[in-house]
Design a protein around this motif. Structure first.
Motif, PDB file in Angstrom:
ATOM      1  N   ILE A   1       8.293  -2.859  -4.020  1.00 54.27           N
ATOM      2  CA  ILE A   1       8.265  -4.315  -4.063  1.00 54.27           C
ATOM      3  C   ILE A   1       8.098  -4.874  -2.655  1.00 54.27           C
ATOM      4  N   ALA A   2       8.638  -4.147  -1.664  1.00 60.22           N
ATOM      5  CA  ALA A   2       8.563  -4.603  -0.280  1.00 60.22           C
ATOM      6  C   ALA A   2       7.123  -4.820   0.166  1.00 60.22           C
ATOM      7  N   TRP A   3       6.215  -3.990  -0.313  1.00 65.89           N
ATOM      8  CA  TRP A   3       4.814  -4.153   0.091  1.00 65.89           C
ATOM      9  C   TRP A   3       4.267  -5.488  -0.417  1.00 65.89           C
ATOM     10  N   SER A   4       4.612  -5.828  -1.654  1.00 68.63           N
ATOM     11  CA  SER A   4       4.184  -7.113  -2.212  1.00 68.63           C
ATOM     12  C   SER A   4       4.767  -8.261  -1.406  1.00 68.63           C
ATOM     13  N   VAL A   5       6.042  -8.137  -1.023  1.00 72.51           N
ATOM     14  CA  VAL A   5       6.691  -9.183  -0.219  1.00 72.51           C
ATOM     15  C   VAL A   5       6.026  -9.289   1.150  1.00 72.51           C
ATOM     16  N   GLY A   6       5.695  -8.148   1.741  1.00 74.98           N
ATOM     17  CA  GLY A   6       5.022  -8.164   3.037  1.00 74.98           C
ATOM     18  C   GLY A   6       3.708  -8.921   2.980  1.00 74.98           C
TER      19      GLY A   6
END
Length: 354
Positions: free
Chosen positions: A131-136
């Motif tokens: 999910i962190a990649w999407s947030v980034g």
């Protein structure tokens, strides 16, 4: 004798399964596990804001009925969970048996499992790093959007205007970017910022100089990070982070600064931030609020210095479909070889995890 496949209980509604389990993962499940799927009979609709599924808005997947968990989990080696899975009672492990793995196809597991379960040797995995990649991506997009003042120019054209000669956008390339918290979302953003050649200053008491060097950033004070032209917040919701971006820090931001908060609403003095944005001095992208959902007046809703989104920084079509596969691949490696993949939840870092 053929080797017994591990038994997996999918504690997610059919609608949620369609949201987080892609076809490749369904094939993996069929090949490697004996799967027990929850059905509509195991779900409930709720309007309680305290339930993990949230309110029953149109299109919101149903939640798993807490009373159905024990039945579904009976004899399971692995529990596949996601949004809408109720908290897992310690009683599932009370007899010294119980599932060996909890694979959470969503973010934080702090409202899902008791930390004592980790001490029993249960492998817990979270899709938070995916999910962190999407947030980034969201944070990078917000920086570029507000840095170039695109909402203001968009509004002008829609109103029949043209160029706004008193405004000119700014480039992200070469700019100072302050990052508060070296979480997985921050690390994703840092990777995406590399081509821009930014001066990335990170404040995080747990980030040492060696790790900062590996990330290609420099460690700094909170005050220095908050003096940047672009500031992005990436902290967990713990007592130490509540209100850490104070009114004083906001008042000391340079004119025209862009602030992005995709982490937790309580981390920032929301009122002070909004005052300075509505007043025209700074720009801010808010995806999280305190409280949620927020209630704003017309001055806030009409402000062209604010980009307001409904807690969707980590919500993408591709990202959601990848979540189950992300944790299950690590869960299989852990079961077969004891390998800790990137989604493994380390008991040692539980207290500072998001």
């Amino acid at each position: 004798m053929p080797t017994r496949k591990p038994r997996l209980a999918a504690l997610l509604s059919p609608e949620r399964a369609a949201d987080v389990v892609d076809q490749a993962t369904r094939t993996l499940l069929q090949e490697r596990f004996e799967v027990v799927w929850a059905t509509a009979e195991h779900t409930i609709r709720t309007t309680s804001p305290t339930h993990p599924a949230g309110s029953a808005r149109p299109g919101t997947p149903a939640a798993i009925d807490p009373g159905a968990v024990a039945e579904l989990a009976a004899g399971a080696d692995v529990l596949l969970t996601s949004w809408g899975t109720p908290p897992l009672a310690k009683e599932l492990w009370v007899r010294g048996t119980g599932p060996r793995v909890v694979a959470h196809a969503a973010g934080t597991v702090k409202n899902l499992v008791d930390p004592a379960v980790l001490e029993l040797g249960v492998g817990v995995f979270s899709a938070g790093p995916r999910i962190a990649w999407s947030v980034g991506e969201y944070c990078l997009g917000a920086m570029l959007t507000l840095g170039r003042r695109l909402p203001r120019f968009d509004s002008a054209v829609r109103a029949g205007g043209w160029k706004q000669t008193e405004y000119r956008g700014h480039e992200l390339a070469g700019a100072k970017v302050g990052i508060v918290g070296a979480s997985s979302t921050a690390r994703a953003l840092i990777a995406m910022l590399k081509p821009f050649g930014c001066d990335i200053a990170v404040y995080d008491p747990y980030l040492n100089d060696q790790r900062a060097k590996e990330l290609g950033v420099r460690t700094t004070t909170l005050e220095d990070a908050a003096s940047a032209a672009f500031l992005s917040i990436h902290v967990p919701n713990v007592p130490e982070t509540k209100g850490m971006i104070t009114r004083d820090l906001i008042e000391n931001l340079p004119d025209g600064a862009v602030v992005v908060n995709s982490s937790r609403g309580p981390a920032i003095d929301q009122q002070a931030l909004i005052e300075h944005a509505v007043g025209g001095r700074i720009y801010a992208a808010l995806d999280v609020y305190d409280p949620e959902p927020p209630t704003f007046g017309e001055d806030v809703l009409r402000s062209q210095n604010l980009l307001l989104t409904p807690h969707i920084a980590g919500d993408t079509a591709e990202g959601h479909l990848a979540l189950a596969g992300y944790v299950l691949r690590d869960a299989l490696s852990w079961l077969e070889a004891g390998t800790r993949g990137p989604s493994f939840v380390d008991p040692k870092t539980w207290s500072i995890a998001a």
